[in-house]
Write an enzyme that holds these catalytic residues in place. Structure first.
Site, PDB file in Angstrom:
ATOM      1  CB  CYS A 110      28.813 -56.006  95.421  1.00  0.00           C
ATOM      2  SG  CYS A 110      27.726 -56.342  94.141  1.00  0.00           S
ATOM      3  CG  HIS A 164      22.911 -51.284  93.896  1.00  0.00           C
ATOM      4  ND1 HIS A 164      24.275 -51.017  94.340  1.00  0.00           N
ATOM      5  CD2 HIS A 164      22.109 -50.459  94.359  1.00  0.00           C
ATOM      6  CE1 HIS A 164      24.012 -49.939  95.227  1.00  0.00           C
ATOM      7  NE2 HIS A 164      22.627 -49.605  95.034  1.00  0.00           N
ATOM      8  CE  LYS A 169      33.196 -73.252  96.260  1.00  0.00           C
ATOM      9  NZ  LYS A 169      33.430 -74.045  97.461  1.00  0.00           N
ATOM     10  CB  CYS A 220      23.488 -56.653  92.677  1.00  0.00           C
ATOM     11  SG  CYS A 220      24.795 -55.338  91.947  1.00  0.00           S
ATOM     12  CB  CYS A 256      28.686 -51.600  96.664  1.00  0.00           C
ATOM     13  SG  CYS A 256      27.274 -50.593  95.943  1.00  0.00           S
TER      14      CYS A 256
HETATM   15  S1  FES Z   1      25.163 -53.788  95.489  1.00  0.00           S
HETATM   16 FE1  FES Z   1      26.026 -54.573  93.842  1.00  0.00          FE
HETATM   17  S2  FES Z   1      27.066 -52.788  93.041  1.00  0.00           S
HETATM   18 FE2  FES Z   1      25.786 -52.236  94.894  1.00  0.00          FE
END
Ligand code: FES
Length: 90
Positions: free
Chosen positions: A55, A70, A38, A57, A66
């Site tokens: 982040c 993304h 996890k 994504c 981030c």
């Molecule tokens: S939201 Fe994942 S790299 Fe930007």
């Protein structure tokens, strides 16, 4: 006749197997700490700058932060994900 019955049973077993099998394409996380059972990230509030992007994504090389990955993801598949931005009030 028995060949048809056996073939039908085999088809049913294969279809049941395929329906029950989960694909790794179902995974949101394709690259972050895959060796862990996890992924849990901890960031101390005191360590945040005035503006921090987290982040959402799961493609960032600096996860949980981030790194702009993304944008490539969105261009590649037409998605619209982006970071969580935390801004400190002044
Ligand atoms: S939201 Fe994942 S790299 Fe930007």
């Amino acid at each position: 006749m028995s060949y048809i019955l056996i073939a039908g049973v085999v088809v049913l077993v294969v279809v049941a197997y395929m329906l029950g099998k989960r694909s790794t394409n179902d995974h949101v996380n394709s690259c972050v700490d895959k060796h862990k059972p996890k992924v849990v990230s901890t960031v101390d509030i005191e360590d945040l700058s005035d503006a921090t992007a987290f982040c959402r994504c799961w493609k960032s090389g600096k996860f949980p932060y981030c790194d702009g990955s993304h944008n490539k993801h969105n261009k590649g598949c037409g998605d619209n994900v982006g970071p969580l931005l935390l801004n400190r009030r002044s």
